[in-house]
Design an enzyme around this catalytic site. Structure first.
Site, short mmCIF file in Angstrom:
data_model
loop_
_atom_site.label_atom_id
_atom_site.label_comp_id
_atom_site.label_asym_id
_atom_site.label_seq_id
_atom_site.Cartn_x
_atom_site.Cartn_y
_atom_site.Cartn_z
N HIS A 187 0.86 -1.19 0.00
CA HIS A 187 0.00 0.00 0.00
C HIS A 187 0.90 1.24 0.00
O HIS A 187 1.14 1.82 1.06
CB HIS A 187 -0.86 0.03 1.26
CG HIS A 187 -1.92 -1.01 1.31
ND1 HIS A 187 -2.22 -1.71 2.47
CD2 HIS A 187 -2.78 -1.49 0.38
CE1 HIS A 187 -3.21 -2.55 2.24
NE2 HIS A 187 -3.56 -2.44 0.99
N THR A 210 4.11 1.53 3.34
CA THR A 210 3.30 1.45 4.55
C THR A 210 3.73 0.26 5.42
O THR A 210 3.08 -0.04 6.41
CB THR A 210 1.81 1.28 4.20
OG1 THR A 210 1.69 0.20 3.28
CG2 THR A 210 1.22 2.53 3.61
N TRP A 211 4.76 -0.45 4.98
CA TRP A 211 5.22 -1.69 5.61
C TRP A 211 4.19 -2.81 5.39
O TRP A 211 4.18 -3.81 6.10
CB TRP A 211 5.48 -1.56 7.11
CG TRP A 211 6.26 -0.37 7.57
CD1 TRP A 211 6.67 0.70 6.82
CD2 TRP A 211 6.72 -0.12 8.90
NE1 TRP A 211 7.36 1.60 7.59
CE2 TRP A 211 7.40 1.12 8.89
CE3 TRP A 211 6.63 -0.81 10.09
CZ2 TRP A 211 7.98 1.68 10.03
CZ3 TRP A 211 7.20 -0.25 11.21
CH2 TRP A 211 7.87 0.97 11.19
N HIS A 212 3.33 -2.67 4.39
CA HIS A 212 2.26 -3.63 4.14
C HIS A 212 2.61 -4.59 3.00
O HIS A 212 1.82 -4.83 2.10
CB HIS A 212 0.95 -2.91 3.81
CG HIS A 212 0.44 -2.04 4.91
ND1 HIS A 212 -0.63 -1.19 4.75
CD2 HIS A 212 0.84 -1.89 6.20
CE1 HIS A 212 -0.85 -0.55 5.89
NE2 HIS A 212 0.03 -0.96 6.77
N SER A 213 3.81 -5.15 3.02
CA SER A 213 4.22 -6.10 1.98
C SER A 213 3.29 -7.31 1.97
O SER A 213 2.93 -7.83 3.03
CB SER A 213 5.66 -6.55 2.24
OG SER A 213 6.56 -5.47 2.15
#
Length: 619
Positions: free
Chosen positions: A321, A540-543
């Site tokens: 994201h 967003t660190w949303h891998s």
């Protein structure tokens, strides 16, 4: 306490090995205390670490010196102004839940249904969403849980002025306040957000809420955790059954700095009688599989790895994201933001000793799931409209962007122009069209990762247009907020001379009062926003999505039971498995996958669920 930095001599064979995976390990231990479980974690034991347990300190996990964060170097991208972004992920027990922003957000009903996988629809998953949480908020009681391990609350501090300002400004633009934006069905609204923070102001990470209580209770002698050890690869027998792993000490935790460059440490093995589970995250799991010979045959042969199973989906279709952060000047006080913990103004140790209530917040009090009007869709051009009509117009459950106010400035505080409190507006795309990849470049841990985020590479530049739209919407909101005192020029677009959209660096209060008044942007202004987005776009660190749960012919890696295609005894349970994205911060989905996976694995192992004798503390 069965937590080790060296594997005990008598523990060379266990029933289940889990690379990561606190939720899975804890639930399997509850199901059968005789099951011998070994969790292998590449990072340190995080129990009681200040930067973990105190929510307001989470920005310190972004410091390059952090011992609990992994920083993934990516390829240089012409779409990102020739930058090579860094993507952080969890590097300690609890993974991302131990160092993320703690935002409580669930995916939408349509998200889970879009996975088109038996047993994984929204209705199938709601019991697990309820099971994981103890919810201390408002909303639909039948959609939330009230006796799970993870507390969801406002914590010990709310910046009411910032929260009210965001809610009221959004309402003026037509975005109402939702009674429960996390009930799977509400959308196109804003909410006074809750967080993964207990009523006592402590972070609710997977390690502290699932694993540590069991390790410390003494009631689970067969649950073992080995920290500071990297899983290099999985061992298979002649029938392609996983029967163990090869691991090594993480050189980050060795005294000789030479090891940091060579990653050469003595390799060891441990055997698994029943199952191997990989839960190393969307960035880490593909590497473990590929070093084991499971992945795209062409890639593996090129880097000198023998092919065990040709699975082209491993490491493919990376998603995130992607995020833009815009900074604003406010009239908030130091005690209303968490900046003082980052810029040196606060005595952190003293505030911890005094149990300062400000430690119990993540600085995010309000957020929303936003969709554009049809007029705004038209203004974004034919390529955007084509994508909107195909994927969003008839899917009202799907947000286009998620917008949030953080009472924190994520930059160099020493170069701020004055002593006002600067805070951040975070805008990120819910369903990115861009795709990337993450692959190994050799059989050893010291080989660098080939990581391409793929951000803003989508056809028609739809993703960047989302950010342009979100910037304009959030800026309209900000200029209406009572806390508005200006825009930090260094973080905003460089508008051409004479632009009606020019940055206002200082103001005495809100500068736009009429609900129908709008900032005017020219075509040149839009180009300036486009350029600035490309210069600052971040993670967003949303891998997510690098080992998809899908059929092999759709680049799937695991089936509905999370079994890796083509091999036996090997499972994947983390954010690498969602085949489609979720319109939410992914922390909740990570917890959810852990709960669902544990249920699947327990049934497969023939375990009869026994009730834990120790109830979870209600904090």
């Amino acid at each position: 306490m069965p937590l080790h930095t060296k594997l005990p001599e008598g523990l060379k064979e266990v029933d289940v090995i889990i690379a990561g995976g606190c939720v899975v390990a804890s639930r399997l231990a509850e199901a059968d205390r005789n099951l011998v479980i070994l969790v292998i974690e590449q990072g340190p034991n995080n129990y009681g670490m200040p930067d973990v347990v105190h929510p307001a300190l989470y920005p310190r996990n972004l410091f390059p010196s952090s011992n609990i964060t992994l920083f993934w170097q990516t390829r240089k991208s012409p779409q990102l102004a020739d930058r090579s972004p860094i993507v952080p992920s969890g590097g300690t027990l609890g993974g991302g839940s131990a160092m993320n922003w703690m935002v409580y957000t669930r995916g939408q009903r349509s998200d889970f249904d879009s996975w088109k996988t038996e047993g994984w629809s929204a209705d199938d998953l709601l019991p697990f969403l309820k099971k994981l949480e103890t919810y201390h908020g408002k909303g639909d009681k039948d959609r939330h849980g009230f006796d799970g391990p993870v507390n969801v609350s406002k914590g010990t501090h709310t910046c009411s002025r910032a929260e009210d300002a965001f809610v009221e400004a959004a309402a003026k633009l037509g975005y109402p306040e939702s009674h429960d934006l996390q009930n799977l069905d509400e959308n196109n609204a804003i909410e006074r957000y809750y967080r993964y923070v207990g009523l006592n102001g402590r972070r609710q990470d997977a390690a502290h809420r699932y694993l540590h209580p069991k390790l410390q209770s003494g009631d689970y002698p067969n649950l073992h955790v080995l920290v500071e050890k990297q899983v290099l690869k999985i061992l298979f027998d002649g029938q392609k059954r996983a029967h163990g792993v090869v691991y090594q000490t993480n050189p980050k935790w060795l005294a000789n700095p030479e090891y940091l460059a060579t990653a050469y440490t003595a390799q060891r093995q441990v055997q698994a009688r029943k199952m191997v589970v990989v839960s190393a995250g969307a960035n880490g799991t593909p590497g473990i599989l590929e070093r084991s010979g499971v992945g795209d045959a062409e890639i593996l042969k090129k880097v000198g790895i023998d092919v065990l199973e040709d699975l082209p989906g491993v490491g493919a279709d990376y998603q995130d994201h992607h995020l833009t952060l815009w900074s604003y000047r406010t009239n908030l006080t130091p005690q209303e933001t968490i900046n003082g913990y980052q810029d040196g103004r606060f005595d952190v140790e003293a505030r911890i000793r005094n149990n300062d209530e400000l430690l119990g917040t993540n600085g995010m009090d309000a957020q929303g799931k936003f969709r554009p009007t049809e007029t705004e869709v038209e203004a974004l051009g034919p390529e955007f409209k084509k994508a909107w009509d195909r994927d969003f117009k008839d899917a009202p459950n799907k947000p286009l962007m998620i917008l949030a106010l953080y009472t924190c400035y994520y930059g160099d505080h020493s170069v701020l122009p004055d002593d006002a409190e600067y805070v951040s507006q975070a805008n990120w795309t819910a369903y990115p069209y861009s795709r990337g990849h993450v692959h190994v470049t050799g059989p050893s841990m010291h080989h660098p990762v080939d990581f391409d985020t793929g951000w803003l590479t989508d056809e028609g530049d739809v993703d960047v247009k989302k950010h342009i739209w979100a910037y304009k919407v959030s800026r309209e909101m900000w200029r209406r907020m009572p806390i508005f005192r200006g825009e930090l020029a260094a973080t905003h677009p460089r508008f051409p001379e004479g632009s009606k959209a020019a940055v206002i660096e200082k103001a005495d209060g809100p500068v736009m009062m009429a609900d129908d008044e709008r900032i005017e942007y020219s075509a040149e202004d839009d180009k300036a926003i486009d350029q600035r987005v490309r210069e600052i776009l971040s993670t967003t660190w949303h891998s997510l999505g690098t080992c998809k749960m899908a059929p092999r012919d759709r680049k799937g890696v695991v089936d509905r039971d999370l079994s890796v295609h083509g091999v036996r005894g090997l499972k994947v349970a983390d954010l690498s498995v969602p085949p489609e994205n979720v319109g939410a911060n992914t922390g909740n989905t990570a917890f959810l996958i852990g709960e669902k996976a544990a249920d699947i694995f327990a049934k497969e192992l023939g375990l009869s669920k026994e009730e834990a004798s120790l109830s979870q503390p209600r904090l």
